[in-house]
Write a protein that holds these residues in place. Structure first.
Motif, PDB file in Angstrom:
ATOM      1  N   LEU B 117       0.838  -1.207   0.000  1.00 18.04           N
ATOM      2  CA  LEU B 117       0.000   0.000   0.000  1.00 18.04           C
ATOM      3  C   LEU B 117       0.869   1.251   0.000  1.00 18.04           C
ATOM      4  CD1 LEU B 117      -2.894   1.305   0.447  1.00 18.04           C
ATOM      5  CD2 LEU B 117      -2.282   1.354   2.855  1.00 18.04           C
ATOM      6  N   SER B 118       1.896   1.269   0.870  1.00 13.85           N
ATOM      7  CA  SER B 118       2.675   2.491   0.990  1.00 13.85           C
ATOM      8  C   SER B 118       3.476   2.766  -0.283  1.00 13.85           C
ATOM      9  CB  SER B 118       3.576   2.442   2.220  1.00 13.85           C
ATOM     10  OG  SER B 118       4.474   1.385   2.113  1.00 13.85           O
ATOM     11  N   LEU B 119       4.002   1.723  -0.917  1.00 17.96           N
ATOM     12  CA  LEU B 119       4.744   1.952  -2.159  1.00 17.96           C
ATOM     13  C   LEU B 119       3.827   2.431  -3.277  1.00 17.96           C
ATOM     14  CD1 LEU B 119       7.352  -0.901  -2.070  1.00 17.96           C
ATOM     15  CD2 LEU B 119       7.855   1.485  -2.553  1.00 17.96           C
ATOM     16  N   LEU B 120       2.626   1.853  -3.340  1.00 17.50           N
ATOM     17  CA  LEU B 120       1.697   2.299  -4.373  1.00 17.50           C
ATOM     18  C   LEU B 120       1.370   3.779  -4.184  1.00 17.50           C
ATOM     19  CD1 LEU B 120      -0.269   1.983  -6.688  1.00 17.50           C
ATOM     20  CD2 LEU B 120      -1.980   1.187  -5.071  1.00 17.50           C
ATOM     21  N   LEU B 121       1.101   4.170  -2.946  1.00 16.03           N
ATOM     22  CA  LEU B 121       0.776   5.573  -2.693  1.00 16.03           C
ATOM     23  C   LEU B 121       1.970   6.468  -3.012  1.00 16.03           C
ATOM     24  CD1 LEU B 121      -1.401   5.204   0.528  1.00 16.03           C
ATOM     25  CD2 LEU B 121      -2.145   5.533  -1.823  1.00 16.03           C
ATOM     26  N   LEU B 122       3.187   5.962  -2.775  1.00 12.62           N
ATOM     27  CA  LEU B 122       4.377   6.734  -3.163  1.00 12.62           C
ATOM     28  C   LEU B 122       4.421   6.930  -4.677  1.00 12.62           C
ATOM     29  CD1 LEU B 122       7.350   7.853  -2.394  1.00 12.62           C
ATOM     30  CD2 LEU B 122       8.079   5.674  -3.346  1.00 12.62           C
ATOM     31  N   PHE B 123       4.205   5.845  -5.420  1.00 16.65           N
ATOM     32  CA  PHE B 123       4.283   5.951  -6.881  1.00 16.65           C
ATOM     33  C   PHE B 123       3.221   6.909  -7.418  1.00 16.65           C
ATOM     34  CE2 PHE B 123       6.236   1.513  -6.692  1.00 16.65           C
ATOM     35  CZ  PHE B 123       7.517   2.007  -6.870  1.00 16.65           C
ATOM     36  N   ILE B 124       2.040   6.867  -6.807  1.00 17.28           N
ATOM     37  CA  ILE B 124       0.971   7.764  -7.266  1.00 17.28           C
ATOM     38  C   ILE B 124       1.340   9.217  -6.963  1.00 17.28           C
ATOM     39  CG2 ILE B 124      -1.402   8.462  -6.788  1.00 17.28           C
ATOM     40  CD1 ILE B 124      -2.002   5.424  -6.447  1.00 17.28           C
ATOM     41  N   THR B 125       1.892   9.431  -5.758  1.00 15.46           N
ATOM     42  CA  THR B 125       2.295  10.798  -5.386  1.00 15.46           C
ATOM     43  C   THR B 125       3.415  11.303  -6.295  1.00 15.46           C
ATOM     44  OG1 THR B 125       1.810  10.131  -3.124  1.00 15.46           O
ATOM     45  CG2 THR B 125       2.938  12.222  -3.413  1.00 15.46           C
ATOM     46  N   LEU B 126       4.399  10.423  -6.553  1.00 13.23           N
ATOM     47  CA  LEU B 126       5.504  10.815  -7.430  1.00 13.23           C
ATOM     48  C   LEU B 126       4.993  11.186  -8.811  1.00 13.23           C
ATOM     49  CD1 LEU B 126       8.408   8.284  -6.691  1.00 13.23           C
ATOM     50  CD2 LEU B 126       8.398  10.752  -6.304  1.00 13.23           C
ATOM     51  N   LYS B 127       4.041  10.408  -9.291  1.00 14.23           N
ATOM     52  CA  LYS B 127       3.523  10.671 -10.630  1.00 14.23           C
ATOM     53  C   LYS B 127       2.862  12.038 -10.677  1.00 14.23           C
ATOM     54  CE  LYS B 127       0.573   9.087 -14.270  1.00 14.23           C
ATOM     55  NZ  LYS B 127      -0.545   8.273 -14.679  1.00 14.23           N
ATOM     56  N   PHE B 129       3.569  14.631  -8.841  1.00  6.73           N
ATOM     57  CA  PHE B 129       4.468  15.770  -8.666  1.00  6.73           C
ATOM     58  C   PHE B 129       5.621  15.811  -9.656  1.00  6.73           C
ATOM     59  CE2 PHE B 129       2.337  15.706  -4.547  1.00  6.73           C
ATOM     60  CZ  PHE B 129       1.950  17.038  -4.484  1.00  6.73           C
ATOM     61  N   VAL B 130       6.193  14.665 -10.027  1.00  5.74           N
ATOM     62  CA  VAL B 130       7.318  14.712 -10.966  1.00  5.74           C
ATOM     63  C   VAL B 130       7.002  13.989 -12.278  1.00  5.74           C
ATOM     64  CG1 VAL B 130       9.089  14.980  -9.193  1.00  5.74           C
ATOM     65  CG2 VAL B 130       8.418  12.689  -9.909  1.00  5.74           C
ATOM     66  N   GLY B 131       5.818  13.455 -12.404  1.00  2.00           N
ATOM     67  CA  GLY B 131       5.428  12.833 -13.674  1.00  2.00           C
ATOM     68  C   GLY B 131       6.033  11.459 -13.914  1.00  2.00           C
ATOM     69  N   TRP B 132       6.679  10.919 -12.911  1.00  2.00           N
ATOM     70  CA  TRP B 132       7.255   9.574 -13.044  1.00  2.00           C
ATOM     71  C   TRP B 132       6.823   8.745 -11.849  1.00  2.00           C
ATOM     72  CZ3 TRP B 132      10.147   6.630  -9.801  1.00  2.00           C
ATOM     73  CH2 TRP B 132      10.711   5.477 -10.347  1.00  2.00           C
ATOM     74  N   PRO B 133       6.550   7.497 -11.923  1.00  3.00           N
ATOM     75  CA  PRO B 133       6.478   6.655 -13.141  1.00  3.00           C
ATOM     76  C   PRO B 133       5.134   6.836 -13.848  1.00  3.00           C
ATOM     77  CG  PRO B 133       6.054   5.350 -11.158  1.00  3.00           C
ATOM     78  CD  PRO B 133       6.265   6.747 -10.691  1.00  3.00           C
ATOM     79  N   ASP B 134       5.181   7.101 -15.164  1.00  2.72           N
ATOM     80  CA  ASP B 134       3.920   7.413 -15.859  1.00  2.72           C
ATOM     81  C   ASP B 134       3.036   6.193 -15.998  1.00  2.72           C
ATOM     82  OD1 ASP B 134       5.713   6.272 -17.535  1.00  2.72           O
ATOM     83  OD2 ASP B 134       5.152   7.453 -19.287  1.00  2.72           O
ATOM     84  N   GLN B 135       3.639   5.012 -15.874  1.00  2.00           N
ATOM     85  CA  GLN B 135       2.818   3.805 -15.998  1.00  2.00           C
ATOM     86  C   GLN B 135       3.323   2.772 -15.003  1.00  2.00           C
ATOM     87  OE1 GLN B 135       2.882   2.212 -19.966  1.00  2.00           O
ATOM     88  NE2 GLN B 135       1.422   0.635 -19.382  1.00  2.00           N
ATOM     89  N   ARG B 136       2.409   2.120 -14.314  1.00  2.00           N
ATOM     90  CA  ARG B 136       2.858   1.112 -13.355  1.00  2.00           C
ATOM     91  C   ARG B 136       2.951  -0.249 -14.032  1.00  2.00           C
ATOM     92  NH1 ARG B 136      -0.624   3.969 -10.279  1.00  2.00           N
ATOM     93  NH2 ARG B 136      -2.250   2.388 -10.316  1.00  2.00           N
ATOM     94  N   GLY B 137       3.952  -1.014 -13.631  1.00  2.00           N
ATOM     95  CA  GLY B 137       4.145  -2.334 -14.231  1.00  2.00           C
ATOM     96  C   GLY B 137       5.525  -2.823 -13.891  1.00  2.00           C
ATOM     97  N   PHE B 138       6.281  -3.203 -14.924  1.00  2.00           N
ATOM     98  CA  PHE B 138       7.616  -3.775 -14.712  1.00  2.00           C
ATOM     99  C   PHE B 138       8.473  -2.929 -13.768  1.00  2.00           C
ATOM    100  CE2 PHE B 138      12.077  -3.682 -16.007  1.00  2.00           C
ATOM    101  CZ  PHE B 138      12.439  -4.982 -15.673  1.00  2.00           C
ATOM    102  N   THR B 139       8.589  -1.617 -14.057  1.00  2.00           N
ATOM    103  CA  THR B 139       9.508  -0.779 -13.274  1.00  2.00           C
ATOM    104  C   THR B 139       9.074  -0.686 -11.815  1.00  2.00           C
ATOM    105  OG1 THR B 139       9.656   0.540 -15.267  1.00  2.00           O
ATOM    106  CG2 THR B 139      10.752   1.408 -13.312  1.00  2.00           C
TER     107      THR B 139
END
Lengths: 314, 279
Positions: B117-127, B129-139
């Motif tokens: 949960l916490s990593l997903l929320l991090l990725f969403i927040t990063l997207k 504010f900095v536009g990355w990661p634009d798509q979730r998956g392999f990376t």
């Protein structure tokens, strides 16, 4: 690049760089994993904490921002503790937390009862047997966790192996309901976590001077007395480490209650997952996560403390 | 007399324990050769479920994705975990050590739902504010896996380093080698077996992870555990038994070969040691 001046600058630069590396490589070694963990391990918790203090809205993302800029640079901080109040007031959550703790505590004790004699037997066996037994304990750990849980679905189902066997030998006439009951969850947790109990116990017992037991026996202690006054106290660090390694992850377990408990066994990991994925209620899911973390922070710190002490002792 | 009773008890307990660990897996393998569609009802020998399994394009894609993630994850986790282990054992006290060692050992016991949960929320927040990661998956799955796998590698490296005699390193230092030279020429080669063990562990952990991957994955990125889970949620399936059989056999052979290689290396080292002592 054939220009001698340029190439000399370049080599000087390289020299400087290698010099810098020579002097500061320690910082670099430390900085890379440190930075990684700050970004991908610590920072996410603050985001979870932040979202747990927001309100649920129907939008993308589905929660209210914490900081809003009202005109002319006036900052508006919005912190809502409704989600925590909701967890507190709704009986379902309290019951689920308690039930998770109950299930993981009982499973931990069962793991200890099964794992302790096994670890003891492994330590006391001869060189070759020891290696074979250790390997047999470690091997399941390398195979898929999910498939080990799945194996029990086949054993416990109404039409499963155990019921078929019991009916065939005439002990029962109708299948026993085992899958999708708390019993199945206990079996699943004990089955998948028992190696986590055995290995720390083994590591602890291997360092023990077993002549202590002989000394106790020579001095006339009965086996039971020796066990409770000598063996148990000296293996206590192993017992605690193994118990924590089972208790902490089992409390937040999702797969086992979902696959073996069906909807009938409430555990907090499953509630969190469903709150997030099915109800799309991020703030409540975050609050559930923070509450779970608070519940586990003490055992986690205890584990951490023991690890640090062990490293120092070595 | 008492001793005999005690060892009989231990023997029985161990046999039961080992049977408890292995009987379910053996039955899993057994029923993969069942002709009947209903898993626990024997309908004769057949290998048709292996055919059914590999006809599915999905299965191949999931295997490929999982192997790709596991390989990249293991390599990064090995490097980061080794650096972390070195810092913790060989750098003495430094600023932030408590925080660092806390962050290293916490992923070992952190419930997966929280990490996911916490990593997903991090990725969403990063997207946002900095536009990355634009798509979730392999990376995103790989990053999540590295974060918890490196902790396991660090633990292995830490225990290797504390158990390792430091005389070779000291000798090199006495002969005038700079600390970085010592690290590269002496410490790292000595650590190589531990690093390999760490790589293998990280690889397996990644292949095994369901929860964290299902949180941080995106549309279209289906790893093998996610695929298996989506199928077994609805009940028993003989083709999953076939898949389980293949996975268990591959792992068992891998572990046995690794154990044999390590056993032989140890023998070799003991032999060299005894020969050098004689000389």
């Amino acid at each position: 690049m054939s220009d001698p001046a340029a190439s000399s600058t370049q080599s000087r630069l390289l020299h400087r760089l290698s010099h810098l590396l020579q002097r500061n490589w320690r910082s670099l070694v430390l900085f890379i994993p440190f930075f990684w963990l700050l970004l991908f391990f610590l920072a996410p918790f603050f985001i979870v904490l932040k979202i747990s203090l927001a309100e649920t809205i129907i939008a993308s993302p589905p929660f209210t921002p914490m900081i809003e800029w009202v005109d002319e640079g006036i900052m508006h901080i919005r912190v809502v503790i409704d989600n925590y109040a909701y967890l507190w007031e709704d009986d379902l959550y309290a019951k689920t937390y308690l039930n998770s703790i109950k299930i993981s505590s009982i499973s931990t004790i069962l793991c200890l009862l099964i794992g302790y004699p096994m670890a003891y037997a492994i330590v006391r066996s001869s060189h070759t047997t020891k290696h074979i037994l250790l390997m047999l304990v470690i091997l399941p750990f390398w195979t898929s966790f999910l498939l080990r849980v799945y194996a029990w679905m086949g054993l416990l189902a109404d039409q499963g192996t155990i019921n078929n066997l019991l009916i065939a030998i005439g002990i029962i006439d109708e299948p026993l309901r085992m899958l999708y009951t708390p019993f199945a969850v206990y079996v699943g947790i004990v089955y998948t976590y028992v190696p986590f109990m055995i290995l720390p116990l083994y590591a602890n017992m291997e360092k023990i001077d077993w002549t202590l037991l002989e000394a106790a026996a020579d001095l006339g202690a009965k086996p039971m007395t020796t066990f409770f006054t000598v063996t148990l106290p000296i293996t206590l660090p192993g017992i605690i480490a193994g118990s924590l390694l089972v208790f902490i992850p089992a409390t937040g377990e999702y797969v086992i209650p979902d696959l073996l408990g069906g909807g009938n066994v409430l555990m907090i990991g499953r509630v969190l997952y469903n709150e997030f994925n099915a109800n799309i209620d991020w703030p409540v899911a975050s609050a559930v996560a923070i509450a779970l973390l608070l519940l586990l922070v003490l055992p986690m710190m205890l584990y951490q403390h023991m690890q640090a002490k062990q490293v120092e002792a070595e | 007399m008492n001793n005999g009773r005690k060892s009989r008890f231990l023997f029985t307990a161990t046999c039961f324990g080992i049977a408890f660990l292995y009987v379910p897996m053996i039955l899993l393998i057994f029923y993969s050769f069942n002709k009947s569609r209903i898993v626990p009802v024997w309908g004769g020998f057949s290998t048709k479920w292996y055919g059914v399994l590999f006809e599915s394009e999905e299965v191949w894609e999931a295997i490929a994705l999982s192997l790709k993630i596991a390989t990249v994850n293991a390599s990064f986790a090995m490097i980061l975990g080794t650096l972390a282990g070195l810092a913790l054992v060989r750098f003495g006290r430094f600023k932030g050590r408590t925080l660092f060692s806390g962050m290293i050992s916490a992923p070992l016991v952190m419930p997966e739902v929280i990490t996911g949960l916490s990593l997903l929320l991090l990725f969403i927040t990063l997207k946002e504010f900095v536009g990355w990661p634009d798509q979730r998956g392999f990376t995103t799955i790989t990053i999540a896996h590295i974060t918890f796998s490196m902790a396991y590698v660090a633990v292995i490296i830490q225990s290797r380093l504390t158990g390792m005699a430091q005389d070779l390193e000291e000798a090199a230092q006495d002969l005038g080698a700079k600390p970085l030279r010592v690290l590269i020429d002496i410490t790292l080669p000595l650590l190589a077996p531990g690093m390999l063990a760490g790589w293998l562990l990280a690889f397996t952990l990644s292949l095994d992870d369901l929860i964290i991957a299902s949180f941080v994955t995106g549309p279209g990125a289906v790893t093998l555990p996610i695929l298996i889970y989506s199928r077994i949620r609805l009940g028993l399936r003989p083709d999953i038994n076939a898949l389980a059989t293949i996975i268990i056999l591959v792992v068992a052979i891998g572990v046995l070969v690794a154990a044999w290689v390590m056993f032989r290396q140890q023998k070799q080292r003991e032999l060299e040691l005894s020969m050098s002592e004689e000389a």
